[in-house]
Write an enzyme that holds these catalytic residues in place. Structure first.
Site, PDB file in Angstrom:
ATOM      1  N   CYS B 175       0.826  -1.210   0.000  1.00  0.00           N
ATOM      2  CA  CYS B 175       0.000   0.000   0.000  1.00  0.00           C
ATOM      3  C   CYS B 175       0.862   1.263   0.000  1.00  0.00           C
ATOM      4  CB  CYS B 175      -0.970  -0.013   1.186  1.00  0.00           C
ATOM      5  SG  CYS B 175      -0.213  -0.319   2.794  1.00  0.00           S
ATOM      6  N   TYR B 176       1.899   1.307   0.841  1.00  0.00           N
ATOM      7  CA  TYR B 176       2.780   2.473   0.825  1.00  0.00           C
ATOM      8  C   TYR B 176       3.422   2.676  -0.549  1.00  0.00           C
ATOM      9  CZ  TYR B 176       2.721   2.929   5.963  1.00  0.00           C
ATOM     10  OH  TYR B 176       2.371   3.112   7.267  1.00  0.00           O
TER      11      TYR B 176
END
Lengths: 367, 367, 367, 367
Positions: B175-176
């Site tokens: 996600c990052y």
């Protein structure tokens, strides 16, 4: 726990209650102007149990006449506090010191109108910027009391303790500037970090926005989300740059992005003059060794906002950055205590000659 | 809304239910491995209403035998889904494609053991890093399937669409890294920002940490607070640096500090080659003009995590920094959707030849 | 603020630090058993600033050897507290009193093994139920110390003050039973409400569930939601029924549905003997007139959990029900303070002969 | 996904854009009046992806002129939606149906002024109470459209489906009354519970209070706390009693205490005519067997608000009470979906002859 004096508001006869608090060497009769907001309520919470303080008057223009406990039921137990009154109804002859918790821009006029023998700790931004032109630029209007500005002392306690002790009018710092200047001023003064590359990613509690009923502060607008705001234009910026420029001995311009949540500054700095993350920690530990409210956490321990909730403490740590030659400084406070009302009381203690930590040693609440 | 096939799990006879899903050109029979975690549940939520997907099997080693609705009551309405089974009990002859939602480090072994005709979208980190040595260094063990690594396609859809279409094994991004690469890759490719001065202050939802019962994920440890974690050592770092180095054509090293909260990257960059904040916005608008899920917000509008909650959208904007020559890029996604299961479905759509947006056009929920 | 004694743990020589606290008339040397949980930490927070308490030892079997501040960084400022030790390593000759914050079921054995001269406030449920058979039925095992049970005093301070003063072993009440018995016991004693029709819809903070790492306590499982749990079978039920039956002089059976959130009991009662909602209020006001921690709010003011957060106060009010002949009683406390550690300290103050409110007058934090 | 018609607002020429949506058998041109509030936004979110709906106009008196995405950035992806206009500027000739999301008390006048051929689903309380005198009593003013009141159908879909199909004006139920009537109406109709002893402890999401900027809705006033409000006097009470009295065939008076939090009704009932908790469950299962949105959970499973978040589902279960002869019914919905906008769309589907579940089958989001 409270002397009889505590029950008496310094309110002029015309509002129907004649009350007199006697001055004494070790008790300050305090009026809280703007007591119906969050910082006002927090000042009252902390002062109510302070052994050297008698609350002489609480003002709230719109809510005058209501009992304080009606406005803030969580303080109903501080039962000796009377009703809210208007500023015009306060008998300042019965007052030694004032916490001024009024909105920005209206504060200068009001403080100008107070008797000049009063000691004042002002929690608004109105006297924080030395340069009245900078004030005008960021707060959108002429400074209404430039002569008082010269007298005002910037009350970042740990950095200005001696001036605060001698001050009559203290400008209590903003919450963001507190989390930025406490860790950075020592580092800039020693030349350990570059003054040209300071990036501050700051996160603040919603309560910092005050109790004004705005749509953007509604629970439903905020819960479980985050958002940056005032990107590149927050009013705490000139205050931060003023403090850091003083420390650096040259103009400092910072990147500052506040986010709504908690109260933390994650600060990205560039090392200079052979400094390392460890030497930054060492410098901060040395600088704040005797401070009752500033703690450099053990190496590697990350400060959490929960660690300082409800307390006047400031927790700091320094971490190596993945980019060589850089470091990350994290600083947390409770934005209503060390970021506002707690620091204000710390300053009042100094101004009045009370022990600096009186009434402020509560530990953080967790969970 | 579901064909009869939807009711049949591809489970071997020995678990007592003989179920057969027929393959067809426009329906994929999908197994979700590791369906008892958050990303697994989110894959099921999105797939359950997908017109081209039949859920053929859901696995959960520890909870095998339980009905899926017992584990995730919020999906009880997707009533045709059967019970959880063990991987060993899945009849992969009845499966066309697999979402692999298993933990890091165990995934390589399991994918290696699957029939090689299966299409796979892997949501773990096990195939994200091209260099198996980097993998070993950050994930603490030898890569167990280096031959599959060569075959794996990194599935950041907007940047790798054509490769994903032809892939058999897709490594779904973290996600990052998604919030960092979508805005930065175009800017690095065009040389608009410096590759040596990228500072990422990232905030993530707690759900990114999975459903493991750890003290640090307890409600009471997290509610109403913020904290940085993994300062300078988060495992998403090599993945981010891999993607940005590719874009820059040279090694990129970033400062990356994740915080537990929402899912946002506030990225501080240094402008190069005459770039301005406006030209960064223009570049991103041009690059993502046709993308269904990436939106560059109007000038000055700050992306909020609430604006993308529950949706597969990615909102971006660029702001001038107060430090001359710098800019601030803000990028938000929902960490379970575009940051995990939504992007995985987007990739599966491509792999199977379905329209890319199928099942993914839900709008964000607010408040 | 702390005497030198505060810095010395009563730890046996073998753990390497010889520390001696001298007993004195007005200082109690206190050991906190199970200091690594939430109630233990809260006991430490409150005791650390208590003028009559010296913390002599903190135990935590699994975390023995760690400094307390490592486990609870928010208490790092209570700097004179040493490391966690095992119970077996505590020198109880150097201890006057014990807060026992251990889990249910293990507590009886441990308290049985302690020197019999120690004063003990036990925060577990192990000595709350007078009838050892009821204990066995609800807590799933034989009572291990029935002889101590006879000695134990149930420490609902406001209702049992005189017994507590003379007690050696105090069973500190559960948080739910506290919010139920404080308002209902006076009403049942006076026959103002029916004992056969008491419906309690209770809401509790998650922290009441302790610091055990269970999936159901994860942030992601709880945030922004509510759920009832233990419907009709919560273990606090026999404790509540014991207290109310005593008050009614006959068996009382209540409907009790706890919900995860805040700490509030909304109690639905049927009026008897000519009682009205106003007469219930009057009765409670009369009964608790002199109590430092119980407040009946002004007529019509609804108690909020936020009004008591972080404080030892209990706020109550009574409202007419829409069904004729019925009333609604609302009672709020902070589940970790008056619901656990605060009341425990209140009891210890009584046991040791200190003023009952010492160290407990903090006002609630809001917002 | 949207036809060209979707891009055209039915706005009168004078506001500068001439737009025409053509009516067709299976597409309804819909105007949303009051689209700048939470229920309005939610109606737009659900309608934007509805295959049979074209959004023809969105009104917002104060924000007229702004683009909808400016007011609700989370819906920016529903890109074909135009700007907010004033009601006076809508060309209702180009509109087939109206969602009316305006405040209570102003709605009657506005609906009275609309062309009588329009189909209307009204989300306010203005047409929910059959008796105009009861309306006047609870809402503080004369009913402004008593002739329309006679025509209005109360749109609790599962209970009034056939009337709704034939209706022109549907009064969409309140969120509390929905959670109370769905489970209780069948039980009262069958005489399984006492009509004289119904106690409802209801918890609602803050969003139910709308987007009005009031101090009591500020994040800081609500976060991490709970409070009852409107004890014994909430305006949903007459609506609930109206529905339950109909079901019971006699006057029903309930005890109703709403709490700010989630959206759940915990309902305490007294069994009658030999009923048992199990027979209540059986009755509800039989009654709602074919319903697409009502689920009776398996025996013993507690409904959580998180299980229905973002969905139109209603989860119910029944539990034995500890007091003999009583039972506890728990019912959860999402207060903005089934409690407002979702049920409104369900009703519009019926009114227009579309399949009832169209656009409403989204599964709940968790965590």
């Amino acid at each position: 726990m409270k002397t009889a004096g505590a029950q008496r508001a310094a309110v002029r006869p015309r509002v129907g209650r004649k009350m007199v608090c006697k001055a004494s060497a070790d008790v300050a009769r305090v009026a809280v102007l703007g007591a119906s907001g969050y910082t006002g309520a927090e000042v009252v919470r902390l002062s109510a149990l302070h052994p050297n303080i008698t609350i002489a008057a609480l003002t709230g223009e719109k809510q005058a006449g209501k009992s304080f406990a009606e406005v803030f039921p969580h303080l109903v137990s501080a039962s000796n506090i009377g009703a809210l009154v208007k500023i015009a109804d306060v008998d300042f002859d019965q007052v030694d010191a004032v916490f001024c918790c009024l909105p920005h821009a209206t504060t200068q006029q009001i403080i100008k109108s107070l008797p000049t023998n009063l000691k004042i700790v002002d929690l608004s931004a109105d006297f924080r910027l030395r340069d009245v032109n900078t004030y005008a630029q960021w707060y959108g209007g002429e400074h209404a009391a430039p002569e008082l500005q010269e007298e005002a002392v910037y009350g970042l306690t740990e950095l200005k303790r001696e001036e605060v002790k001698k001050a009559r009018l203290v400008a209590n710092p903003g919450c963001y500037p507190t989390t930025v200047q406490i860790p950075l001023v020592p580092l800039l003064e020693k030349g350990l970090i570059s003054k040209d590359d300071i990036i501050i990613d700051a996160k603040s509690g919603v309560s910092g926005a005050g109790r004004a009923a705005k749509e953007s502060n509604l629970y439903t607008e905020i819960a479980e989300g985050i958002n940056a705001y005032g990107v590149s234009s927050h009013r705490h910026m000139p205050e931060i740059e003023q403090g850091l420029s003083d420390a650096a001995g040259a103009d400092v311009r910072v990147s500052f992005t506040p986010h709504l949540m908690g109260m933390q500054s994650t600060i990205y700095v560039k090392l200079e003059n052979g400094a390392t993350p460890d030497s930054l920690r060492a410098e901060l530990e040395a600088r704040y060794a005797g401070e009752p409210f500033v703690r450099i956490l053990p190496k590697g321990v990350v400060p959490h906002t929960r660690h300082v909730r409800g307390s006047n403490f400031c927790f700091i740590n320094v971490f190596p950055d993945r980019i060589a030659g850089r470091a990350i400084v994290i600083c947390v406070i409770d934005n209503l205590v060390k970021g506002a009302s707690g620091q204000a009381l710390q300053n009042l203690n100094l101004v009045m000659g009370f022990p600096e930590t009186t009434g402020l040693l509560q530990l953080a609440m967790f969970p």
